[in-house]
Design an enzyme around this catalytic site. Structure first.
Site, mmCIF file in Angstrom:
data_model
loop_
_atom_site.group_PDB
_atom_site.id
_atom_site.type_symbol
_atom_site.label_atom_id
_atom_site.label_comp_id
_atom_site.label_asym_id
_atom_site.label_seq_id
_atom_site.Cartn_x
_atom_site.Cartn_y
_atom_site.Cartn_z
ATOM 1 C CD GLU A 85 -4.625 -16.912 2.071
ATOM 2 O OE1 GLU A 85 -4.893 -18.097 2.266
ATOM 3 O OE2 GLU A 85 -5.483 -16.000 2.121
ATOM 4 C CE LYS A 94 -7.236 -7.106 -4.340
ATOM 5 N NZ LYS A 94 -6.965 -5.811 -3.692
ATOM 6 N N GLY A 106 0.435 -3.804 0.934
ATOM 7 C CA GLY A 106 1.655 -3.424 1.654
ATOM 8 C C GLY A 106 2.694 -4.532 1.579
HETATM 9 N N1 HSE Z 1 -4.325 -1.584 -5.160
HETATM 10 C C1 HSE Z 1 -4.670 -2.595 -4.219
HETATM 11 C C2 HSE Z 1 -5.423 -1.956 -3.043
HETATM 12 C C3 HSE Z 1 -3.429 -3.296 -3.750
HETATM 13 O O1 HSE Z 1 -5.438 -0.725 -2.949
HETATM 14 O O2 HSE Z 1 -6.005 -2.660 -2.237
HETATM 15 C C4 HSE Z 1 -3.663 -4.636 -3.143
HETATM 16 O O3 HSE Z 1 -4.243 -5.547 -4.019
#
Ligand code: HSE
Length: 404
Positions: A124, A200, A298
């Site tokens: 997730e 993603k 985060g």
């Molecule tokens: N480097 C990624 C971002 C961290 O800035 O969204 C989270 O996957």
């Protein structure tokens, strides 16, 4: 009490350990036995951490401890995360991960391994950090025919683009601030060149189709070519510029997937995701439009998603939680046939060439900080191939950006 191990005590891993302590009462509400972190695997020592006595350096201690039923893989990167995850699943130990690089590269294989050994592979946190988006796609939306997924999937680039838009700053200035604030890495390539967002959208489009969308097959552009000058026009057009990962089903069922910066109208809900926030906009044939919004990165937001997976694995110990993602590779539709409008910014003396190449449908646009030596237009809707052909050979083009 179910014993677990956390691999990697960085930002997300330390958040997982902290959250399991902090929210033990609510964890027990769902899983009364409770969950305890027995080991933390890291190369480093953490003498000042309240959890220093659980830190170990040898993965085999975890793998050979029969009490360990679940592992949180929060190391990132493909190696050794792949070997560690695979060997755990082969022993029937469930793995929960925030590692988008590994999920995008080996997701179906690791899911198959989990199914063969009556355990689960959950991810997730790999997309959208703390935003619940994988589980809704797999469960609540399982009976939808999803026709598109469009996401602001990278917080670092969204932070950079938001500050460039709102504060009229350069890419270099905002990147430096993002690095100072710890949002952007010292080597920001994976974020600013779009690779992170691309992984993603590869994961989301695989879940949308149930097949494997290889991230290597996705056309991927980052934001490093976007300038302060582009935002002058964007603001005047009532638009922002966002790095989007998008997957779209065509009428014939074929699928286009792309990662690139797009001009997004202020009227579109995605525009409202500013700063480090992420948003995922989904369209289903029955449910219509949905948007998932929240913190895409985060410590505690991402840990929240990992721990929810851990609890799901605990509730399902000894069983596999099925994920409909096969390893059959989905060939993507021809990206040169995608049709949309394009913004073009060019030297003033390229005006006549642009008008003759693109025709009278060009709509002239202006900047809130005009430059005398420049002109800019928005084209009519046209295919990528037609755009490339018309733009080829016009030497004064300074930038072009797709409109969403
Ligand atoms: N480097 C990624 C971002 C961290 O800035 O969204 C989270 O996957």
């Amino acid at each position: 009490m179910v014993q677990i191990a956390v691999l990697g005590f960085g930002t997300v891993g330390s958040g997982v350990v902290e959250l399991i302590d902090k929210n033990q009462a609510s964890i027990r509400g769902r899983f009364p036995e409770g969950i305890h972190v027995k080991y933390i695997l890291d190369l480093r020592e953490f003498p000042d951490s309240p959890y220093h006595d659980r830190v170990i350096h040898d993965y085999n201690i975890i793998l050979n401890d029969p009490e360990i039923r679940i592992i949180c893989e929060t190391m990132g990167g493909k190696n050794p995360a792949y070997a560690f995850s695979k060997s755990a699943l082969e022993k029937g130990i469930s793995v929960c991960t925030s590692n988008k690089e590994l999920v995008a590269a080996h997701g179906p294989e690791l899911l198959r391994t989990a199914a063969a050994h009556n355990c689960s592979y959950m991810f997730e946190a790999s997309v959208g950090g703390g935003i619940p988006v994988i589980r809704p796609l797999l469960n609540a939306l399982s009976q939808e025919y999803i026709t598109s997924i469009v996401g602001i999937l990278n917080g670092t680039t969204n932070y950079i683009m938001t500050r460039m838009e709102k504060e009229n700053m350069t890419f270099e200035e905002t990147l430096r601030i993002a690095q100072e604030k710890g949002y952007a890495e010292r080597n920001p390539e994976a974020d600013v060149e779009g690779h992170d967002a691309c992984r993603k959208i590869a994961i989301l489009s695989s879940l949308m189709t149930g097949k494997t969308v290889r991230y290597e097959d996705i056309p991927c552009e980052g934001i490093s070519r976007i300038t302060k000058a582009d935002f002058g026009y964007a603001r005047n057009m009532q638009m922002g510029i966002k790095l989007l990962g998008m997957a779209h089903r065509n009428e014939d069922g074929s699928v286009n997937v792309r990662t690139a910066p797009f001009l997004v109208s202020r009227d579109h809900p995605l525009y409202s995701a500013t700063g480090v926030f992420n948003a995922v906009f989904v369209h289903g044939n029955c449910v219509d439009d949905l948007m998932f919004y929240g913190r895409g990165a985060g410590k505690l937001p991402t840990a929240s998603a990992v721990v929810a997976d851990v609890v799901d694995c605990a509730v399902n110990l000894g069983r596999n939680v099925d994920v409909a993602w096969s390893d059959e590779v989905l060939p993507l539709a021809d990206s040169s046939k995608e049709v949309r409008r394009f913004f073009i910014r060019a030297a003033a003396d390229a005006r006549d060439s642009l008008l003759s190449a693109f025709g009278s449908d060009l709509e002239e646009v202006s900047s809130d900080t005009p430059a005398a030596d420049e002109c800019a237009f928005v084209t009519a809707a046209m295919s990528e191939a037609a755009f490339d052909e018309a733009a080829a050979g016009i030497s004064g083009i300074r930038t072009w950006i797709r409109l969403f």
